[in-house]
Scaffold this active site. Structure first.
Site, PDB file in Angstrom:
ATOM      1  N   GLU A 143      46.375  37.282  38.979  1.00  0.00           N
ATOM      2  CA  GLU A 143      46.614  36.779  37.623  1.00  0.00           C
ATOM      3  C   GLU A 143      47.984  36.133  37.482  1.00  0.00           C
ATOM      4  O   GLU A 143      48.973  36.630  38.004  1.00  0.00           O
ATOM      5  CB  GLU A 143      46.504  37.907  36.599  1.00  0.00           C
ATOM      6  CG  GLU A 143      47.566  38.984  36.723  1.00  0.00           C
ATOM      7  CD  GLU A 143      47.529  39.998  35.600  1.00  0.00           C
ATOM      8  OE1 GLU A 143      47.303  39.608  34.427  1.00  0.00           O
ATOM      9  OE2 GLU A 143      47.743  41.190  35.893  1.00  0.00           O
ATOM     10  N   GLU A 240      44.339  45.296  27.397  1.00  0.00           N
ATOM     11  CA  GLU A 240      45.664  45.619  27.935  1.00  0.00           C
ATOM     12  C   GLU A 240      46.728  45.280  26.893  1.00  0.00           C
ATOM     13  O   GLU A 240      47.478  44.328  27.039  1.00  0.00           O
ATOM     14  CB  GLU A 240      45.909  44.849  29.242  1.00  0.00           C
ATOM     15  CG  GLU A 240      47.126  45.345  30.004  1.00  0.00           C
ATOM     16  CD  GLU A 240      47.414  44.548  31.259  1.00  0.00           C
ATOM     17  OE1 GLU A 240      47.653  45.162  32.308  1.00  0.00           O
ATOM     18  OE2 GLU A 240      47.412  43.303  31.189  1.00  0.00           O
TER      19      GLU A 240
END
Length: 258
Positions: A143, A240
């Site tokens: 990511e 998250e």
């Protein structure tokens, strides 16, 4: 219909880590993710998953000394052996926990290491990890992360990540698209997701500013959820974020999204 996974590194922190599995299940989550499992025995975590009917969705490869501020070592030329040992350790945990993907954190570019050195080290490490994980039946994802929260993080934009993945040349490497990080770095969320949809294996969320739950900031999450549905996204969406006023108190957005 979106599938939401509770990120237990950020949600339900009102209780100890192993108790967060039950808290997530009681809140209606069917999947969980977190930064790292390595402080606990894999069998101990597996028991919590089974007891609460949860799927293990994601965790990260070992990422150096997190407490000392390290945020991954995959772009560190002097840490290659440590990185490779971490791949083996992650495979051991993934096989017990049943998750079929792990995330690689590229890390902060070390002082004195050139862009080319860092990039080549990351490419080589991703190629190694993708091949090793593929043999174990596990997908590697990576990511981009914003450089406001983590100054100097090497992988920080979608196009940069995908160009690097092309250089790696593995079909076992996909993108983890974190909506929060990419809103900060580049915006244009919906078109970017659509353009690169086939290369996205996992999505994470938080609102901006503040990294709190959806509905507390500027991102139009109802639109993005509908957009992902239209595109046919079948993966998980990892939650998250940092709850603004307690995890359970902030889950109204989730009820509305289901």
């Amino acid at each position: 219909m979106a599938k939401f996974a509770a990120n237990l590194s950020m949600l339900f922190t009102e209780v100890d880590f192993l108790d967060r599995f039950q808290a997530a299940a009681e809140a209606g989550f069917k999947g969980v993710e977190y930064l790292f499992p390595y402080d606990f025995e894999a069998a101990e975590i597996k028991q919590r998953l089974d007891d609460n009917g949860l799927s293990q969705v994601l965790f990260n490869l070992p990422a150096g000394d997190w407490g000392a501020g390290e945020r991954g070592i995959a772009c560190h030329p002097d840490r290659v052996e440590e990185f490779r040992a971490g791949v083996d350790r992650a495979i051991e945990y993934a096989k017990v926990l049943g998750n079929t993907q792990v995330n690689c954190l590229a890390g902060i570019q070390p002082e004195g290491v050139s862009d080319d050195q860092a990039r080549q080290t990351l490419v080589d490490n991703l190629r190694f990890a993708a091949d090793k994980l593929e043999a174990a039946g596990i997908l590697l994802i990576a990511e981009p992360i914003n450089t406001r929260d983590i100054p100097g993080f090497f992988l920080n934009r979608t196009e940069q990540a995908l160009a690097l993945f092309d250089e790696v040349g593995s079909s076992n490497l996909k993108l983890q698209y974190d909506i929060y990080h990419m809103q900060i770095m580049e915006g244009d969320l919906a078109p970017t997701i659509e353009k690169h949809f086939d290369r996205i294996a996992h999505v994470q969320l938080a609102d901006n500013p503040g990294r709190h739950e959806p509905g507390t900031g500027e991102i139009n999450y109802p639109f993005l959820f509908a957009h992902l549905d239209r595109l046919g996204y079948q993966g998980w969406i990892g939650c998250e974020y940092k709850p603004q006023a307690g995890t359970r108190e902030g889950l109204g957005w989730l009820d509305a999204a289901r």
